[in-house]
Design an enzyme around this catalytic site. Structure first.
Site, PDB file in Angstrom:
ATOM      1  N   LYS A 299       0.819  -1.216   0.000  1.00 44.64           N
ATOM      2  CA  LYS A 299       0.000   0.000   0.000  1.00 44.64           C
ATOM      3  C   LYS A 299       0.854   1.267   0.000  1.00 44.64           C
ATOM      4  O   LYS A 299       0.410   2.313  -0.461  1.00 44.64           O
ATOM      5  CB  LYS A 299      -0.971  -0.025   1.171  1.00 44.64           C
TER       6      LYS A 299
HETATM    7  C1  LIG Z   1      -4.486  -4.622   1.305  1.00 43.58           C
HETATM    8  C2  LIG Z   1      -3.781  -5.923   1.248  1.00 43.58           C
HETATM    9  C3  LIG Z   1      -4.200  -6.987   0.396  1.00 43.58           C
HETATM   10  C4  LIG Z   1      -5.451  -6.895  -0.447  1.00 43.58           C
HETATM   11  O1  LIG Z   1      -5.317  -5.997  -1.523  1.00 43.58           O
HETATM   12  P1  LIG Z   1      -6.621  -5.469  -2.323  1.00 43.58           P
HETATM   13  O2  LIG Z   1      -6.116  -4.360  -3.162  1.00 43.58           O
HETATM   14  O3  LIG Z   1      -7.582  -4.998  -1.267  1.00 43.58           O
HETATM   15  O4  LIG Z   1      -7.160  -6.601  -3.111  1.00 43.58           O
HETATM   16  C5  LIG Z   1      -3.443  -8.143   0.358  1.00 43.58           C
HETATM   17  N1  LIG Z   1      -2.347  -8.288   1.132  1.00 43.58           N
HETATM   18  C6  LIG Z   1      -1.907  -7.313   1.956  1.00 43.58           C
HETATM   19  C7  LIG Z   1      -0.704  -7.560   2.795  1.00 43.58           C
HETATM   20  C8  LIG Z   1      -2.606  -6.094   2.053  1.00 43.58           C
HETATM   21  O5  LIG Z   1      -2.175  -5.140   2.894  1.00 43.58           O
END
Ligand SMILES: *Cc1c(COP(=O)(O)O)cnc(C)c1O
Length: 468
Positions: free
Chosen positions: A113
């Site tokens: 993220k």
């Molecule tokens: C947010 C997240 C996901 C999921 O990603 P999406 O974009 O919501 O599908 C998977 N793994 C981790 C470690 C995350 O922080």
């Protein structure tokens, strides 16, 4: 570039109009009116570029008419070795069996993220400076999103963050990561209740339109288009660093929750990136796997959502999924509106299994799910076979990716977090902890900064009014 809503009843808007927005006014989600196209010749020219300059080529048509010098400067100061640990920004790590990790978790909070959020911090600052406005971001987190947002917004002019978290219910690492920030514009609010109560508080404050307008309350959730756009870039980078010549086929597996990350892969492909198949991986919360296998989309209730050892994928309904359905149905906004506004609320599900579009879509997208035992086994096998420790979310990806890998077509698996964030599960799998990046080593011993609050809307509003 004009942006349109998936429900077809919002006026077209520019990137600058939607950058601070969540939902479109008609309840839909924004998408570009058409996807810009990058040719194989352009991809060839982009191959040697540094990450920030590659990002510039991908994002330029999506953010137009933002001045190119502004965009380029912003990207060059976002994607630095200082923030992401190396000049490469992303990291490729080959595993046994034709798989290769696409490492996009090298940022300050050790999860993917950061790749989008770090840019968003600068983008918000830029947008607010232009309008002379202030923004108070109110959010609730059970871990990853909140810390990525705080590290991105720290010290940004015009932005304050009020982040609610369930007091005493996050892992020591996650808690320390958020609460150790000591910034005048970051407010950690530890609510004496569970995560859902935190989310209810955010909803209650946002529902008070008068308060919301007066204090300029905004959000930064996963439906923000700029976040998706920033994630499109690393699919281009991962592809171009994996193939000899643009045009070669490549598959990619994405551990998925809210469908943001894999939507970015879909957009990259729609822009001309030769990704052959997208593989969607879920954990026990398999709403999306069920849809791809059966054509039935059936979101779950909070009670039906299981708590797993890949917690960032524990979702009940996928907030970005509507964008994908809109594209799948040939951008039929009336139909999309019918499905998400009427059918979902009337029947709790919809069924696209008999659509020709669904069958066509499945040529390029497959899925699978994983569970706790398989995650542990996968972590152990990858450690023993390749000497690499993967986090539990990435393990869901590797487990599902393996089922779909085909000879002659390399398979990238997106590494969505580093294992150092998930000590307990890693120890359970291999009997030892993963090494931490140097910046995170003394995290738990740092002073923590937070206020404790009962789950009370009035108390929260009073706190915001006092500190905004
Ligand atoms: C947010 C997240 C996901 C999921 O990603 P999406 O974009 O919501 O599908 C998977 N793994 C981790 C470690 C995350 O922080």
């Amino acid at each position: 570039m004009h942006y349109i809503s998936t429900r077809g009843q919002a006026p077209a808007a520019s990137f600058a109009d939607i950058v601070l927005e969540g939902l479109a006014p008609d309840g839909g989600l924004y998408l570009p009116q058409e996807y810009p196209q990058l040719s194989l010749a352009q991809l060839q020219r982009m191959k040697p570029l540094a990450y920030a300059d590659l990002a510039f080529e991908v994002l330029r048509p999506l953010v137009a008419p933002m001045p190119e010098s502004v965009l380029r400067d912003m990207l060059r100061s976002t994607y630095t070795a200082e923030t992401f640990g190396s000049e490469q920004i992303i990291r490729l790590q080959p595993l046994q069996g034709g798989l290769c990790l696409l490492g996009v978790s090298q940022g300050p909070t050790l999860a993917f993220k950061d790749m989008a959020m770090q840019w968003l911090g600068r983008l918000f600052e830029h947008a607010l400076a232009a309008s002379g406005e202030q923004l108070n971001i109110l959010g609730a987190t059970s871990g990853d999103t909140g810390s990525a947002a705080e590290y991105a917004m720290r010290g940004r002019r015009g932005v304050r963050v009020f982040m609610l978290s369930p007091f005493g219910r996050m892992s020591p690492f996650q808690t320390a990561q958020m609460y150790s920030l000591d910034e005048p514009n970051i407010h950690n609010i530890a609510v004496q209740d569970v995560f859902d109560a935190c989310q209810d508080l955010v909803k209650a404050v946002s529902a008070d339109l008068e308060f919301k307008r007066r204090w300029r309350i905004g959000t930064i959730n996963s439906i923000n288009w700029a976040r998706i756009a920033a994630q499109v870039v690393y699919y281009f980078a991962g592809y171009l660093r994996s193939v000899r010549t643009p045009g070669e086929a490549l598959d990619v597996t994405v551990p998925s929750g809210n469908f943001g990350n894999i939507l970015a892969a879909h957009v990259a492909r729609a822009m001309g990136l030769p990704l052959r198949r997208l593989v969607l991986a879920t954990n026990e919360n398999d709403v999306l796997d069920e849809f791809l296998r059966t054509g039935v989309y059936r979101p779950r209730s909070t009670e039906q959502t299981r708590q797993t050892s890949s917690p960032s994928m524990d979702i009940s309904k996928a907030s970005n999924f509507e964008r994908f359905v809109f594209d799948m149905l040939g951008r039929d906004a009336a139909r999309t509106r019918q499905l998400f506004e009427q059918d979902l609320s009337a029947a709790g599900s919809f069924d696209l299994s008999r659509e020709a579009a669904f069958a066509r879509m499945r040529d390029g997208m497959v899925s699978g799910s994983s569970d706790h035992a398989l995650r542990l086994r996968t972590i152990r096998e990858v450690w023993e076979g390749s000497g690499v420790i993967i986090d539990p979310h990435t393990a869901d990806g590797v487990a599902v990716g393996r089922r779909h890998v085909e000879p002659g077509v390399p398979m990238l698996v997106v590494e969505t977090a580093l294992p150092a964030k998930f000590d307990a599960t890693i120890r359970e799998a291999i009997g030892r902890a993963a090494e931490r990046p140097p910046a995170a080593r003394d995290l738990e011993s740092r002073a923590q900064h937070f206020v404790v609050m009962p789950p009370d809307v009035q108390a929260l509003k009073a706190y915001i009014a006092e500190h905004a």
